[in-house]
Design a protein around this motif. Structure first.
Motif, PDB file in Angstrom:
ATOM      1  N   GLY A  26       0.805  -1.219   0.000  1.00 23.38           N
ATOM      2  CA  GLY A  26       0.000   0.000   0.000  1.00 23.38           C
ATOM      3  C   GLY A  26       0.838   1.269   0.000  1.00 23.38           C
ATOM      4  O   GLY A  26       0.372   2.324  -0.407  1.00 23.38           O
ATOM      5  N   GLN A  27       2.077   1.172   0.454  1.00 25.25           N
ATOM      6  CA  GLN A  27       2.959   2.340   0.523  1.00 25.25           C
ATOM      7  C   GLN A  27       3.786   2.561  -0.743  1.00 25.25           C
ATOM      8  O   GLN A  27       4.359   3.628  -0.915  1.00 25.25           O
ATOM      9  CB  GLN A  27       3.921   2.183   1.713  1.00 25.25           C
ATOM     10  CG  GLN A  27       3.228   2.082   3.045  1.00 25.25           C
ATOM     11  CD  GLN A  27       2.425   3.320   3.381  1.00 25.25           C
ATOM     12  OE1 GLN A  27       2.867   4.428   3.137  1.00 25.25           O
ATOM     13  NE2 GLN A  27       1.237   3.130   3.925  1.00 25.25           N
ATOM     14  N   CYS A  28       3.849   1.570  -1.614  1.00 25.25           N
ATOM     15  CA  CYS A  28       4.705   1.717  -2.794  1.00 25.25           C
ATOM     16  C   CYS A  28       3.906   2.273  -3.972  1.00 25.25           C
ATOM     17  O   CYS A  28       2.676   2.284  -3.964  1.00 25.25           O
ATOM     18  CB  CYS A  28       5.338   0.384  -3.170  1.00 25.25           C
ATOM     19  SG  CYS A  28       4.235  -0.746  -4.000  1.00 25.25           S
ATOM     20  N   SER A  29       4.645   2.711  -4.976  1.00 22.48           N
ATOM     21  CA  SER A  29       4.008   3.206  -6.191  1.00 22.48           C
ATOM     22  C   SER A  29       4.926   2.939  -7.372  1.00 22.48           C
ATOM     23  O   SER A  29       6.146   2.844  -7.223  1.00 22.48           O
ATOM     24  CB  SER A  29       3.706   4.707  -6.089  1.00 22.48           C
ATOM     25  OG  SER A  29       4.904   5.429  -5.939  1.00 22.48           O
ATOM     26  N   GLY A  30       4.334   2.789  -8.526  1.00 19.19           N
ATOM     27  CA  GLY A  30       5.123   2.579  -9.739  1.00 19.19           C
ATOM     28  C   GLY A  30       5.466   1.127  -9.975  1.00 19.19           C
ATOM     29  O   GLY A  30       4.839   0.208  -9.434  1.00 19.19           O
ATOM     30  N   SER A  31       6.495   0.925 -10.766  1.00 15.41           N
ATOM     31  CA  SER A  31       6.861  -0.433 -11.176  1.00 15.41           C
ATOM     32  C   SER A  31       7.494  -1.248 -10.050  1.00 15.41           C
ATOM     33  O   SER A  31       7.560  -2.468 -10.136  1.00 15.41           O
ATOM     34  CB  SER A  31       7.814  -0.372 -12.366  1.00 15.41           C
ATOM     35  OG  SER A  31       9.018   0.269 -11.997  1.00 15.41           O
ATOM     36  N   GLN A  32       7.955  -0.598  -8.994  1.00 16.93           N
ATOM     37  CA  GLN A  32       8.538  -1.340  -7.875  1.00 16.93           C
ATOM     38  C   GLN A  32       7.492  -2.184  -7.148  1.00 16.93           C
ATOM     39  O   GLN A  32       7.834  -3.135  -6.461  1.00 16.93           O
ATOM     40  CB  GLN A  32       9.220  -0.398  -6.895  1.00 16.93           C
ATOM     41  CG  GLN A  32       8.266   0.546  -6.183  1.00 16.93           C
ATOM     42  CD  GLN A  32       8.993   1.608  -5.392  1.00 16.93           C
ATOM     43  OE1 GLN A  32      10.172   1.827  -5.587  1.00 16.93           O
ATOM     44  NE2 GLN A  32       8.279   2.266  -4.515  1.00 16.93           N
ATOM     45  N   CYS A  33       6.237  -1.866  -7.321  1.00 15.75           N
ATOM     46  CA  CYS A  33       5.168  -2.640  -6.694  1.00 15.75           C
ATOM     47  C   CYS A  33       5.013  -4.018  -7.332  1.00 15.75           C
ATOM     48  O   CYS A  33       4.404  -4.912  -6.730  1.00 15.75           O
ATOM     49  CB  CYS A  33       3.840  -1.892  -6.792  1.00 15.75           C
ATOM     50  SG  CYS A  33       3.835  -0.347  -5.881  1.00 15.75           S
ATOM     51  N   ASP A  34       5.526  -4.195  -8.532  1.00 15.58           N
ATOM     52  CA  ASP A  34       5.430  -5.488  -9.203  1.00 15.58           C
ATOM     53  C   ASP A  34       6.150  -6.591  -8.435  1.00 15.58           C
ATOM     54  O   ASP A  34       5.817  -7.767  -8.579  1.00 15.58           O
ATOM     55  CB  ASP A  34       5.989  -5.400 -10.619  1.00 15.58           C
ATOM     56  CG  ASP A  34       5.132  -4.539 -11.531  1.00 15.58           C
ATOM     57  OD1 ASP A  34       3.968  -4.255 -11.152  1.00 15.58           O
ATOM     58  OD2 ASP A  34       5.625  -4.139 -12.607  1.00 15.58           O
ATOM     59  N   ALA A  35       7.099  -6.225  -7.612  1.00 13.73           N
ATOM     60  CA  ALA A  35       7.821  -7.223  -6.822  1.00 13.73           C
ATOM     61  C   ALA A  35       6.917  -7.891  -5.789  1.00 13.73           C
ATOM     62  O   ALA A  35       7.193  -9.007  -5.353  1.00 13.73           O
ATOM     63  CB  ALA A  35       9.012  -6.578  -6.123  1.00 13.73           C
TER      64      ALA A  35
END
Length: 126
Positions: A26-35
């Motif tokens: 919930g705290q991440c954004s962008g392509s790093q959330c794909d992990a």
């Protein structure tokens, strides 16, 4: 009894990991959330597997000892393993509600198994 407690503890531990992953995602954004995608799929599967293992161990023990625990443990295991899958189908467009419902359903089976392991044995009347 020890195996039931250990399995229930691991199941509850994975539920905590499940909640922490939800907070982190919930705290991440962008392509790093794909992990988080593969992990967010594997953790609930692991929880369901541990619920089935915990429930099976507890049900087998409860059958030997008799009493109403077999039905309680069976119902908690079926609800804990099957109901989150059904909830995911019904609530697929509402992830926040699904997360809460799944968490409640996930914790009940290990908690019932824990309660079973700590039950007081009544003295047998001859």
């Amino acid at each position: 009894m020890r195996a039931i407690r250990i399995s229930a503890t691991f199941a509850l531990g994975l539920v905590i990991v499940y909640n922490l992953l939800r907070l982190a995602a919930g705290q991440c954004s962008g392509s790093q959330c794909d992990a988080y995608i593969p992990i967010s799929l594997l953790v609930p599967i692991g929880i369901v597997v541990l619920i089935v293992v915990t429930g099976s161990l507890a049900i087998r023990d409860a059958r030997v000892n008799g009493g109403p625990w077999v039905a309680l443990l069976g119902a908690a295991t079926v609800l804990g393993a099957g109901a989150p899958v059904l909830a995911a189908v019904v609530l697929r467009d509402q992830p926040d509600i699904l997360f809460t419902v799944a968490t409640v359903l996930f914790v009940q089976a290990p908690l019932v198994a824990w309660a079973y392991t700590f039950r007081q044995r009544l003295p047998q009347v001859p």
